[in-house]
Design an enzyme around this catalytic site. Structure first.
Site, PDB file in Angstrom:
ATOM      1  N   MET A 253      75.313  41.615  24.252  1.00 52.02           N
ATOM      2  CA  MET A 253      76.739  41.458  24.576  1.00 52.02           C
ATOM      3  C   MET A 253      76.965  41.648  26.075  1.00 52.02           C
ATOM      4  SD  MET A 253      78.912  42.768  21.336  1.00 52.02           S
ATOM      5  CE  MET A 253      78.929  44.485  21.749  1.00 52.02           C
TER       6      MET A 253
ATOM      7  N   HIS B  49      71.747  46.727  30.983  1.00 52.08           N
ATOM      8  CA  HIS B  49      71.112  47.908  31.574  1.00 52.08           C
ATOM      9  C   HIS B  49      69.625  47.807  31.273  1.00 52.08           C
ATOM     10  CE1 HIS B  49      71.127  49.256  27.444  1.00 52.08           C
ATOM     11  NE2 HIS B  49      72.452  49.243  27.401  1.00 52.08           N
TER      12      HIS B  49
ATOM     13  N   HIS C 284      68.419  46.699  27.754  1.00 50.93           N
ATOM     14  CA  HIS C 284      68.387  45.255  27.510  1.00 50.93           C
ATOM     15  C   HIS C 284      67.191  44.617  28.218  1.00 50.93           C
ATOM     16  CE1 HIS C 284      72.903  46.035  27.280  1.00 50.93           C
ATOM     17  NE2 HIS C 284      72.665  45.463  26.107  1.00 50.93           N
TER      18      HIS C 284
ATOM     19  N   GLN D   2      65.715  49.432  18.904  1.00 54.79           N
ATOM     20  CA  GLN D   2      65.731  50.504  17.906  1.00 54.79           C
ATOM     21  C   GLN D   2      66.948  51.410  18.116  1.00 54.79           C
ATOM     22  OE1 GLN D   2      63.687  50.951  15.306  1.00 54.79           O
ATOM     23  NE2 GLN D   2      64.836  52.807  14.781  1.00 54.79           N
TER      24      GLN D   2
ATOM     25  N   VAL E 178      65.500  52.976  25.315  1.00 51.19           N
ATOM     26  CA  VAL E 178      65.347  53.319  26.744  1.00 51.19           C
ATOM     27  C   VAL E 178      66.444  54.320  27.096  1.00 51.19           C
ATOM     28  CG1 VAL E 178      65.401  52.430  29.094  1.00 51.19           C
ATOM     29  CG2 VAL E 178      64.297  51.111  27.288  1.00 51.19           C
TER      30      VAL E 178
ATOM     31  N   SER F 265      73.493  52.758  27.095  1.00 51.81           N
ATOM     32  CA  SER F 265      74.446  51.978  26.309  1.00 51.81           C
ATOM     33  C   SER F 265      75.494  51.424  27.251  1.00 51.81           C
ATOM     34  CB  SER F 265      75.121  52.877  25.266  1.00 51.81           C
ATOM     35  OG  SER F 265      76.285  52.256  24.770  1.00 51.81           O
ATOM     36  N   SER F 266      75.943  50.212  26.971  1.00 55.36           N
ATOM     37  CA  SER F 266      77.005  49.621  27.794  1.00 55.36           C
ATOM     38  C   SER F 266      78.275  50.457  27.693  1.00 55.36           C
ATOM     39  CB  SER F 266      77.290  48.189  27.342  1.00 55.36           C
ATOM     40  OG  SER F 266      76.092  47.452  27.296  1.00 55.36           O
ATOM     41  N   ARG F 267      78.399  51.224  26.630  1.00 55.09           N
ATOM     42  CA  ARG F 267      79.622  52.022  26.428  1.00 55.09           C
ATOM     43  C   ARG F 267      79.562  53.366  27.154  1.00 55.09           C
ATOM     44  NH1 ARG F 267      79.768  49.346  20.963  1.00 55.09           N
ATOM     45  NH2 ARG F 267      81.761  48.253  20.897  1.00 55.09           N
TER      46      ARG F 267
HETATM   47  P1  AMP Z   1      74.284  45.136  22.856  1.00 49.25           P
HETATM   48  O1  AMP Z   1      74.441  44.389  24.133  1.00 49.25           O
HETATM   49  O2  AMP Z   1      74.763  46.528  22.907  1.00 49.25           O
HETATM   50  O3  AMP Z   1      74.755  44.345  21.653  1.00 49.25           O
HETATM   51  O4  AMP Z   1      72.714  45.291  22.633  1.00 49.25           O
HETATM   52  C1  AMP Z   1      71.858  44.184  22.663  1.00 49.25           C
HETATM   53  C2  AMP Z   1      70.475  44.629  22.253  1.00 49.25           C
HETATM   54  O5  AMP Z   1      70.018  45.634  23.159  1.00 49.25           O
HETATM   55  C3  AMP Z   1      70.447  45.258  20.860  1.00 49.25           C
HETATM   56  O6  AMP Z   1      69.269  44.826  20.174  1.00 49.25           O
HETATM   57  C4  AMP Z   1      70.409  46.733  21.158  1.00 49.25           C
HETATM   58  O7  AMP Z   1      69.805  47.510  20.143  1.00 49.25           O
HETATM   59  C5  AMP Z   1      69.554  46.742  22.418  1.00 49.25           C
HETATM   60  N1  AMP Z   1      69.767  47.981  23.187  1.00 49.25           N
HETATM   61  C6  AMP Z   1      70.957  48.522  23.561  1.00 49.25           C
HETATM   62  N2  AMP Z   1      70.750  49.701  24.196  1.00 49.25           N
HETATM   63  C7  AMP Z   1      69.406  49.899  24.209  1.00 49.25           C
HETATM   64  C8  AMP Z   1      68.568  50.935  24.712  1.00 49.25           C
HETATM   65  N3  AMP Z   1      69.054  52.012  25.313  1.00 49.25           N
HETATM   66  N4  AMP Z   1      67.229  50.811  24.548  1.00 49.25           N
HETATM   67  C9  AMP Z   1      66.707  49.731  23.914  1.00 49.25           C
HETATM   68  N5  AMP Z   1      67.447  48.711  23.423  1.00 49.25           N
HETATM   69  C10 AMP Z   1      68.770  48.799  23.564  1.00 49.25           C
END
Ligand code: AMP
Length: 310
Positions: free
Chosen positions: A55, A59, A62, A173, A201, A210-212
Site C-alpha cells: 500500500m 520502509h 517492504h 510475516q 524487519v 509499519s507505515s502506520r
Molecule cells: P502494507 O503496505 O502494509 O500493505 O504491506 C505490504 C507488505 O509488506 C505486506 O506483505 C506486509 O506484511 C509487508 N510488511 C509490512 N511491514 C513489514 C515489516 N516490518 N517487515 C516485513 N514485511 C513487512
C-alpha cells in the site's frame, strides 16, 4: 542473479502506451492494459515473475520483500494501491500516508522492474461486484476486530494475481494472519502462484516497521517498543524446558502482564494460534504464531512471534 539487460534497455524507452520510466530502468504503469502488455512482454522473454503487493509509504520492511523477490525471480513487479475495500468506514483510508514519488525512487534504486500504480477505478471500475471471502483463517483476531478487512484483502490480492500473473509472490510475516489468509486463498482457488513469507524487519529499538508508525507521537513511539520487548522475553521464557510455560493461557498472561506495565499501551488481543489456520491453540506446539495487537491512542500496532516448537 542474472539481470536481463535487453529488457532493461527496452525499459529505458517503453514500447507500451501508458508506461513511463523513472529512475534506473524501472517502468511505471497505471492502467490494466499497459500492465498486461508489460507482463506479456516479460513472459515472451521467458522471465520468471515475482510480485510484491503493497500500500506504499514504503520502509525497509517492504524493501526487504523486494530484495527477497529479486532472489526468487528475474523480473519483479511491485504494486502500490491503498485498497479502499480493506478499510472500514471509521478507519484511516483518507489519512493513510501516500508518497508515490519517494516510493518510486526507493523501488527503482532497489532494482524493481515494474511498478504498478493503479487508480481505484482500475481495480474497482464502476459496477464492480465480485468479492472474495476466505473463511477459516479470516475469522478471528484482525478479522473480528476489522469486519470486512480480509474480504477486501482477498479480493484485491486475487485481482492483482490475475493481472500480474506472478510465479511467486512475497508477503511479510509482519501481517501473519494476512499471510495465512493468502495461503488459504491460493490453495482453495488453485492459483498457480507460490507464496513466500518474509521475516519482520524492525527498527533499531525493536519496533516492527509499519507505515502506520508515523501516527505515533513521541511518547507513544517510545512506549511502542513494549510489543517487541514482550515477545522477546516470551521467546526466552519458552526456550526453557517445561510444558506449563507453553500453555496458551500462561503465554497470554505473560504477555498481558508486560503490556499492562506500559501505561500508554492497551492490549487488544494476544493469542497463540496455528500458523497455517490461525485457529487458537491451547498449547504452543508445532508451527505457531503468537499474535499481538496493542493500541496507543487511536493507533493499533501488530507484532508477532513465529515459532516452531517440538
Ligand atoms: P502494507 O503496505 O502494509 O500493505 O504491506 C505490504 C507488505 O509488506 C505486506 O506483505 C506486509 O506484511 C509487508 N510488511 C509490512 N511491514 C513489514 C515489516 N516490518 N517487515 C516485513 N514485511 C513487512
Amino acid at each position: 542473479m542474472i539481470r536481463d539487460l535487453s529488457l532493461a534497455q527496452d525499459n529505458s524507452a517503453p514500447a507500451v502506451a501508458g508506461a513511463s520510466t523513472g529512475a534506473g530502468n524501472m517502468v511505471t504503469v497505471e492502467g490494466a492494459e499497459a500492465l498486461w502488455k508489460q507482463v506479456a512482454m516479460a513472459r515472451r522473454r521467458g522471465h520468471r515473475i515475482a510480485f510484491v503487493p503493497t500500500m506504499g509509504a514504503l520502509h525497509e520492511g517492504h524493501l526487504s520483500l523486494l530484495r527477497r523477490a529479486r532472489q526468487l525471480a528475474d523480473w519483479v513487479v511491485v504494486s502500490i494501491f491503498v485498497n479502499p475495500t480493506q478499510f472500514a468506514a471509521d478507519e484511516d483510508l483518507d489519512a493513510y500516508p501516500r508518497d508515490h514519488r519517494r516510493d518510486a525512487e526507493l523501488l527503482a534504486a532497489q532494482g524493481c522492474d515494474l511498478l504498478f500504480l493503479p487508480a481505484v477505478d482500475t481495480i474497482y471500475p464502476p459496477g464492480h461486484s465480485t468479492f472474495v471471502d476466505v473463511e477459516g483463517p479470516s475469522r478471528g483476531f484482525e478479522g473480528a476486530q476489522r469486519p470486512g478487512h480480509f474480504r477486501g484483502v482477498a479480493t484485491v490480492v486475487t485481482q492483482l494475481f490475475h493481472m500480474v500473473q506472478p510465479d511467486v509472490a512475497v508477503f511479510g510475516q509482519k501481517d501473519a494472519q494476512q499471510l495465512a489468509v493468502v495461503r488459504q486463498l491460493v490453495r482453495d482457488l488453485h492459483l498457480p502462484v507460490e507464496i513466500v513469507g518474509a521475516p519482520i524487519v524492525r527498527e533499531a529499538d525493536g519496533l516492527a516497521m509499519s507505515s502506520r508508525n508515523v501516527y505515533l507521537d513521541p511518547a507513544q513511539r517510545q512506549a511502542a517498543t513494549v510489543l517487541s520487548r514482550a515477545l522477546r522475553r516470551l521467546e526466552a521464557h519458552l526456550a526453557a524446558p517445561g510444558d506449563e510455560a507453553r500453555q496458551a493461557t500462561a503465554i497470554e498472561a505473560f504477555i498481558a502482564r508486560l503490556i499492562a506495565a506500559e501505561p500508554l499501551a492497551r492490549l487488544d488481543y494476544v493469542a497463540v494460534v496455528d500458523a497455517r489456520t490461525f485457529e487458537p491453540l491451547s498449547q504452543a506446539e508445532g508451527e505457531v504464531v503468537i499474535a499481538l495487537a496493542v493500541r496507543f491512542g487511536p493507533t493499533r500496532l501488530l507484532d508477532n512471534l513465529h515459532l516452531t516448537l517440538q
